[in-house]
Design a protein around this motif. Structure first.
Motif, PDB file in Angstrom:
ATOM      1  N   ARG A 161      62.822  94.734 100.813  1.00 32.17           N
ATOM      2  CA  ARG A 161      63.706  93.560 100.746  1.00 32.17           C
ATOM      3  C   ARG A 161      63.432  92.585 101.881  1.00 32.17           C
ATOM      4  NH1 ARG A 161      67.330  97.075  98.104  1.00 32.17           N
ATOM      5  NH2 ARG A 161      67.904  98.092 100.043  1.00 32.17           N
ATOM      6  N   TYR A 170      59.421  91.234 101.079  1.00 36.37           N
ATOM      7  CA  TYR A 170      59.120  90.604  99.805  1.00 36.37           C
ATOM      8  C   TYR A 170      59.188  89.074  99.886  1.00 36.37           C
ATOM      9  CZ  TYR A 170      60.410  88.866  95.139  1.00 36.37           C
ATOM     10  OH  TYR A 170      60.527  88.122  94.012  1.00 36.37           O
ATOM     11  N   PRO A 171      60.305  88.485 100.383  1.00 33.71           N
ATOM     12  CA  PRO A 171      60.359  87.015 100.433  1.00 33.71           C
ATOM     13  C   PRO A 171      59.301  86.412 101.354  1.00 33.71           C
ATOM     14  CG  PRO A 171      62.524  87.975 100.867  1.00 33.71           C
ATOM     15  CD  PRO A 171      61.535  89.086 100.911  1.00 33.71           C
ATOM     16  N   PHE A 225      55.845  86.712  99.653  1.00 28.45           N
ATOM     17  CA  PHE A 225      55.838  85.848  98.476  1.00 28.45           C
ATOM     18  C   PHE A 225      55.682  84.384  98.892  1.00 28.45           C
ATOM     19  CE2 PHE A 225      57.893  83.163  95.305  1.00 28.45           C
ATOM     20  CZ  PHE A 225      57.292  83.604  94.138  1.00 28.45           C
ATOM     21  N   ARG A 226      56.470  83.948  99.861  1.00 31.95           N
ATOM     22  CA  ARG A 226      56.425  82.544 100.297  1.00 31.95           C
ATOM     23  C   ARG A 226      55.114  82.225 101.011  1.00 31.95           C
ATOM     24  NH1 ARG A 226      62.510  83.150 101.569  1.00 31.95           N
ATOM     25  NH2 ARG A 226      63.428  82.027  99.822  1.00 31.95           N
ATOM     26  N   ARG A 244      52.706  81.624  98.232  1.00 23.85           N
ATOM     27  CA  ARG A 244      52.998  80.346  97.560  1.00 23.85           C
ATOM     28  C   ARG A 244      52.562  79.180  98.436  1.00 23.85           C
ATOM     29  NH1 ARG A 244      53.702  78.889  92.916  1.00 23.85           N
ATOM     30  NH2 ARG A 244      55.775  77.982  92.842  1.00 23.85           N
ATOM     31  N   ALA A 245      52.833  79.288  99.747  1.00 27.04           N
ATOM     32  CA  ALA A 245      52.444  78.218 100.672  1.00 27.04           C
ATOM     33  C   ALA A 245      50.929  78.101 100.757  1.00 27.04           C
ATOM     34  CB  ALA A 245      53.041  78.459 102.049  1.00 27.04           C
ATOM     35  N   GLU A 293      53.272  81.654  91.088  1.00 32.37           N
ATOM     36  CA  GLU A 293      54.333  82.657  91.229  1.00 32.37           C
ATOM     37  C   GLU A 293      53.849  84.035  90.825  1.00 32.37           C
ATOM     38  OE1 GLU A 293      58.086  82.127  89.358  1.00 32.37           O
ATOM     39  OE2 GLU A 293      58.670  80.488  90.689  1.00 32.37           O
ATOM     40  N   ALA A 294      53.157  84.085  89.688  1.00 30.73           N
ATOM     41  CA  ALA A 294      52.700  85.374  89.180  1.00 30.73           C
ATOM     42  C   ALA A 294      51.717  86.031  90.152  1.00 30.73           C
ATOM     43  CB  ALA A 294      52.046  85.192  87.811  1.00 30.73           C
ATOM     44  N   GLN A 316      53.521  87.244  93.259  1.00 25.81           N
ATOM     45  CA  GLN A 316      54.231  88.500  92.995  1.00 25.81           C
ATOM     46  C   GLN A 316      53.262  89.671  92.963  1.00 25.81           C
ATOM     47  OE1 GLN A 316      57.525  89.112  90.564  1.00 25.81           O
ATOM     48  NE2 GLN A 316      57.705  86.984  89.944  1.00 25.81           N
ATOM     49  N   VAL A 322      52.502  90.652  96.482  1.00 25.50           N
ATOM     50  CA  VAL A 322      53.617  91.411  97.063  1.00 25.50           C
ATOM     51  C   VAL A 322      53.540  92.861  96.597  1.00 25.50           C
ATOM     52  CG1 VAL A 322      56.127  91.757  97.114  1.00 25.50           C
ATOM     53  CG2 VAL A 322      55.191  89.439  97.198  1.00 25.50           C
ATOM     54  N   GLN A 323      53.336  93.004  95.313  1.00 25.45           N
ATOM     55  CA  GLN A 323      53.356  94.331  94.726  1.00 25.45           C
ATOM     56  C   GLN A 323      52.216  95.214  95.254  1.00 25.45           C
ATOM     57  OE1 GLN A 323      52.703  94.233  90.559  1.00 25.45           O
ATOM     58  NE2 GLN A 323      52.936  96.445  90.384  1.00 25.45           N
ATOM     59  N   ILE A 381      60.793  77.477  99.799  1.00 25.05           N
ATOM     60  CA  ILE A 381      60.098  77.820  98.547  1.00 25.05           C
ATOM     61  C   ILE A 381      60.973  78.817  97.798  1.00 25.05           C
ATOM     62  CG2 ILE A 381      58.070  78.955  97.542  1.00 25.05           C
ATOM     63  CD1 ILE A 381      56.463  77.996  99.938  1.00 25.05           C
ATOM     64  N   LEU A 410      62.319  81.687  95.469  1.00 26.66           N
ATOM     65  CA  LEU A 410      61.846  82.982  94.986  1.00 26.66           C
ATOM     66  C   LEU A 410      61.994  82.977  93.475  1.00 26.66           C
ATOM     67  CD1 LEU A 410      63.532  85.255  97.676  1.00 26.66           C
ATOM     68  CD2 LEU A 410      61.141  84.542  97.575  1.00 26.66           C
ATOM     69  N   MET A 417      60.574  97.687  91.272  1.00 31.25           N
ATOM     70  CA  MET A 417      59.276  97.848  91.922  1.00 31.25           C
ATOM     71  C   MET A 417      59.247  99.064  92.830  1.00 31.25           C
ATOM     72  SD  MET A 417      57.984  93.962  92.430  1.00 31.25           S
ATOM     73  CE  MET A 417      56.708  94.409  93.547  1.00 31.25           C
ATOM     74  N   HIS A 434      56.315  89.904  85.741  1.00 34.23           N
ATOM     75  CA  HIS A 434      56.352  88.452  85.882  1.00 34.23           C
ATOM     76  C   HIS A 434      57.622  87.917  85.237  1.00 34.23           C
ATOM     77  CE1 HIS A 434      52.181  88.678  87.055  1.00 34.23           C
ATOM     78  NE2 HIS A 434      51.942  89.384  85.972  1.00 34.23           N
TER      79      HIS A 434
END
Ligand SMILES: [Zn+2]
Lengths: 176, 112
Positions: free
Chosen positions: A24, A27-28, A31-32, A35-36, A41-42, A45, A48-49, B58, B60, B77, B90
């Motif tokens: 938790r 993850y953000p 992810f960010r 993205r940056a 998004e996919a 993710q 992250v995974q 950004i 989530l 997950m 996704h």
């Protein structure tokens, strides 16, 4: 935060509940970061995974002389680079970066852009290497030594790269 | 070497607070008497905050749907991680579809 304080507090969780907590938290941020860096998004993710899987599997190999966050961001960074390689970096990044950016035609309304819109637009203009040092230093808050370990280049290179990157970013932000 | 040229490469790390205490003290001393480097520190602080706030903004993937799905994603997950299963998750159109490709312990299985 002081580097040594972070290191002494760093433990890779060994049980599910603690690992869920770690997930938790990271993850953000991962992810960010992706993205940056212009990932969709996919794809973000996916990074992250695979990162969290690698963290879990590699928890026995974690060296306590490294900060936990640096270790995790390092894994995430390399997973992101792997994904670029698989997808053909330029195509993946430019299309994703464009998706994230407000339409160019909306430039007249730039005063209405959020700080995120403006930052994403500026970051997308930077070279990949410049974008990475900016994000590692100012988003993840890593030290020069940590960045050098993650990016695999000498500290002198990191310093000069960051110097040029922030000059360029300042320029882009003030003209944005 | 000129003192400012020596200090400049350290300033981003002064701002993100990762310098060793020795280097930090050296920068502290220098910016007390050097207006240029002091201004640069202020500029870098502003830039660092903009990067931080900009990137934190950004959204989530779950933010578009509802507040709980982030937790749900984390749970799913984590559950999968402990099974040693990697699965493509996704968000599309508010759904929580699962990719047709599932890899179990390194082997890829197509569910379609
Ligand atoms: Zn100076």
């Amino acid at each position: 935060m002081d580097e040594e304080k972070r290191i002494s507090g760093a433990v890779v969780p060994q049980d599910e509940e603690a690992f869920a907590e770690l997930f938790r938290e990271y993850y953000p941020r991962i992810f960010r970061y992706c993205r940056a860096n212009g990932l969709s998004e996919a794809d973000a993710q996916e990074v992250v995974q695979v990162t969290m899987i690698a963290v879990w599997k590699g928890r026995g190999n974690f060296q306590r002389r490294t900060a936990l966050s640096t270790w995790i961001f390092g894994i995430a960074h390399h997973k992101m680079v792997d994904l670029w390689r698989q997808h053909g970096r330029d195509a993946a990044v430019t299309t994703a970066a464009k998706r994230l950016l407000p339409n160019r035609a909306e430039k007249d309304f730039s005063e209405q852009l959020t700080i995120t819109d403006r930052m994403m637009r500026a970051l997308a203009e930077l070279s990949e290497k410049h974008r990475q040092v900016i994000l590692l230093a100012f988003y993840h808050g890593l030290s020069c030594r940590e960045m050098s370990a993650i990016l695999g280049c000498p500290m002198g290179t990191i310093k000069s790269r960051l110097y040029h990157a922030k000059e360029q970013l300042k320029e882009l932000i003030s003209n944005g | 070497m000129d003192k400012c040229a020596q200090m400049q490469p350290l300033l981003p790390f002064y701002v993100n607070e990762t310098l060793s205490s020795g280097a930090r003290t050296a920068v502290d001393m220098h910016i007390r008497s050097c207006k240029d480097c002091f201004t640069e520190v202020l500029d870098l602080q502003k830039l660092a905050i903009m990067v931080k706030v900009g990137v934190e903004g950004i959204s989530l993937p779950e933010a578009k749907e509802n507040e709980q799905s982030g937790e749900e994603l984390a749970r799913v997950m984590i559950g999968l991680l402990f099974l040693g299963i990697s699965i493509g998750l996704h968000y599309r159109d508010g759904q929580f579809p699962i990719d047709t490709k599932v890899s179990v312990l390194g082997r890829t299985i197509n569910l379609k």
